[in-house]
Design an enzyme around this catalytic site. Structure first.
Site, PDB file in Angstrom:
ATOM      1  N   HIS A  60      -8.019  -7.679  11.647  1.00  0.00           N
ATOM      2  CA  HIS A  60      -6.564  -7.476  11.570  1.00  0.00           C
ATOM      3  C   HIS A  60      -5.960  -8.380  10.500  1.00  0.00           C
ATOM      4  CE1 HIS A  60      -2.661  -6.267  13.532  1.00  0.00           C
ATOM      5  NE2 HIS A  60      -2.280  -7.202  12.673  1.00  0.00           N
ATOM      6  N   HIS A  62      -3.034  -8.429   6.819  1.00  0.00           N
ATOM      7  CA  HIS A  62      -1.985  -7.777   6.010  1.00  0.00           C
ATOM      8  C   HIS A  62      -2.158  -8.224   4.565  1.00  0.00           C
ATOM      9  CE1 HIS A  62       0.464  -6.252   9.415  1.00  0.00           C
ATOM     10  NE2 HIS A  62      -0.185  -7.222  10.041  1.00  0.00           N
ATOM     11  N   GLN A 155       5.629  -0.367   9.258  1.00  0.00           N
ATOM     12  CA  GLN A 155       6.165  -1.677   9.667  1.00  0.00           C
ATOM     13  C   GLN A 155       7.533  -1.571  10.352  1.00  0.00           C
ATOM     14  OE1 GLN A 155       5.267  -5.513   8.895  1.00  0.00           O
ATOM     15  NE2 GLN A 155       6.558  -5.130  10.683  1.00  0.00           N
ATOM     16  N   HIS A 223      -0.297  -2.055  16.065  1.00  0.00           N
ATOM     17  CA  HIS A 223       0.369  -3.258  16.544  1.00  0.00           C
ATOM     18  C   HIS A 223       1.006  -2.849  17.869  1.00  0.00           C
ATOM     19  CE1 HIS A 223      -0.101  -4.550  12.432  1.00  0.00           C
ATOM     20  NE2 HIS A 223       0.443  -5.729  12.697  1.00  0.00           N
ATOM     21  N   GLU A 226       3.621  -6.649  20.615  1.00  0.00           N
ATOM     22  CA  GLU A 226       3.659  -8.002  20.056  1.00  0.00           C
ATOM     23  C   GLU A 226       5.008  -8.606  20.410  1.00  0.00           C
ATOM     24  OE1 GLU A 226       3.203  -8.366  15.822  1.00  0.00           O
ATOM     25  OE2 GLU A 226       2.919 -10.534  15.916  1.00  0.00           O
ATOM     26  N   ASP A 322      -4.744 -11.979  10.663  1.00  0.00           N
ATOM     27  CA  ASP A 322      -3.403 -11.390  10.614  1.00  0.00           C
ATOM     28  C   ASP A 322      -2.646 -11.776   9.348  1.00  0.00           C
ATOM     29  OD1 ASP A 322      -1.216  -9.888  11.345  1.00  0.00           O
ATOM     30  OD2 ASP A 322      -0.641 -11.108  13.055  1.00  0.00           O
TER      31      ASP A 322
HETATM   32 FE   FE2 Z   1      -0.280  -7.717  12.111  1.00  0.00          FE
END
Ligand code: FE2
Length: 440
Positions: A60, A62, A155, A223, A226, A322
């Site tokens: 995971h 970005h 996102q 996701h 979270e 992440d």
């Molecule tokens: Fe993430």
């Protein structure tokens, strides 16, 4: 004639002092005594009783945001929501080449750390799909060194985001933008149900996105939950939809931090559902411990999902990095042993088995989540591995061990000298190797 023979290596599964024979890009034999029976090799490496592991895998990440820390400003509150807002400010300022340059710089770090497979989410809430184009190019360019798998990640919410906000002339919906990214070659379907406007919209987004994956034969990585809100239960919907669509073994829930705060009775029903649905889990310890609990005074929740309980129930559970130097996190260095060490502490996985599980959570388990072919130190697998200045997985985490050598397809692609010290003390060894400073 072998191309490479590594002798006297310890393996993560506990085998000690084995030899690993490589021909071309593949491992052809793993056994004790290959060298002793006189096998010839172009190159020999004496592992000296050190740990030879398959490469680290980050399930995971970005990569479109990495190394952008401080652009256009720093996250003052440290919260997830300010991070998302900050990313929204940065997006219009992004430049195709700058994304590529930052991503490749991160890949340099990753290779040096023996991190040779990364699943990166890429934001598709952009009518230009600039980050998608950039990371597809990066995926191809870095292929000789690492496997980059891309997730089409909405996102700003696949239902919440209206592309006309950024381009009044855009005629596509966010879902159509996501599908366009998949048409361009992005590998996995992403989502962010807890960021939709309502719980109902979140559940609807899960259904829509699972259907897209089922129709296209793709994997899913959302996701999911979270948040510290114990009523955020989208993982339940994701598990149920996975069964409905027949995608068992191909769906992952990332973060799942609300599970930290859920009622125990509800979790006793939820975790078996996740296990039976063949859904895997990824916790992101560095980020979860930093971002969750921000609305708490004291006591402050840790916020990470229930990792030992998920593992005990048979749910494949990995740790991800992440973020590294981006709107959400100001630190990080592509070191998956740092990630494992933080996960170990946050989850209190201090038993011998628990610590070994933490090593697996940054190697073998995420390799399964990504569906990597030919992963492992076994005959037939790719000759991809890392030689660590440590004897076993627990020592590797404790020392965040030096990567003495990193091989990809049988070729050495990174190396670091062993960490040693030279001392002159009577009746003491003159060279201290950190690996051997062990208790008992
Ligand atoms: Fe993430």
């Amino acid at each position: 004639m072998l191309d490479l023979l590594i002798t006297d290596a310890n393996l993560p599964d506990g085998r000690l002092g084995v030899d690993v024979a490589v021909a071309g890009e593949r491992i052809v034999e793993v056994a004790p005594g290959i060298a002793a029976r006189g096998a010839a090799a172009v190159e020999r490496v004496d592992a000296g009783g050190r740990l030879l592991s398959p490469p680290f895998v980050d399930a995971h990440f970005h990569m479109d945001a990495t190394l952008s820390y401080g652009l256009p400003r720093i996250n003052a509150s440290g919260t997830l929501l300010e991070g998302i807002a900050l990313w929204g400010e940065l997006k219009p300022l992004l430049d195709h080449q700058a994304i590529i340059d930052r991503a490749i710089a991160y890949c340099d770090w990753a290779v040096a750390r023996g991190l040779l497979a990364i699943r990166s989410h890429v934001d598709v809430c952009d009518p230009r799909l600039m980050a998608v184009e950039a990371l597809l190019e990066v995926r191809d360019r870095v292929k000789p060194y690492l496997d980059l798998q891309l997730v089409a990640f909405p996102q700003d919410g696949v239902l919440r985001y209206d592309p006309r906000r950024d381009d009044p002339g855009c005629r596509l919906t966010a879902l159509q933008l996501l599908e366009k990214a998949l048409d361009m070659g992005v590998d996995v379907v992403g989502g962010i149900p807890h960021f939709e406007r309502t719980m109902a919209a979140g559940a609807e987004s899960v259904r829509l996105l699972v259907d897209v994956a089922a129709r296209r034969g793709l994997r899913v990585d959302m996701h999911c939950d979270e948040t510290d809100d114990p009523m955020s239960r989208h993982i339940e919907t994701l598990a149920a939809e996975t069964r409905r669509a027949g995608l068992q073994g191909r769906v992952n829930g990332s973060h799942l931090t609300s599970m930290h705060s859920m009622d125990n009775y509800y979790v006793s029903k939820l975790i078996p559902l996740i296990a039976e649905s063949g859904v895997s889990a990824v916790a992101n310890p560095l980020i979860n411990i930093t971002i969750q609990g921000r609305h708490d005074t004291y006591p402050k929740r840790r916020g990470m999902t229930r990792v030992p309980e998920l593992i005990a129930a048979g749910v494949p559970t990995a740790f991800g990095h992440d973020c590294v130097m981006d709107p959400w996190y100001s630190l990080g260095s592509a070191d998956m042993l740092e990630v494992a060490q933080m996960g170990l502490h946050v989850a209190q996985m201090t038993s011998q088995q628990g610590m070994r599980d933490c090593f697996d959570a940054v190697t073998r388990v995420p390799a399964g989540v990504l569906g990597l072919d030919g992963y492992g130190v076994a005959p037939g697998c790719f000759a991809d591995f890392v030689l660590l200045q440590a004897a076993d997985p627990v020592e590797a985490i404790r020392l965040r061990a030096t990567r003495l050598g990193v091989w990809r397809r049988g070729r050495l692609i990174a190396s670091t000298p062993a960490q040693t010290a030279q001392l002159r003390l009577a009746s003491r060894p003159s060279q201290v190797d950190f690996q051997h400073h062990r208790a008992g």
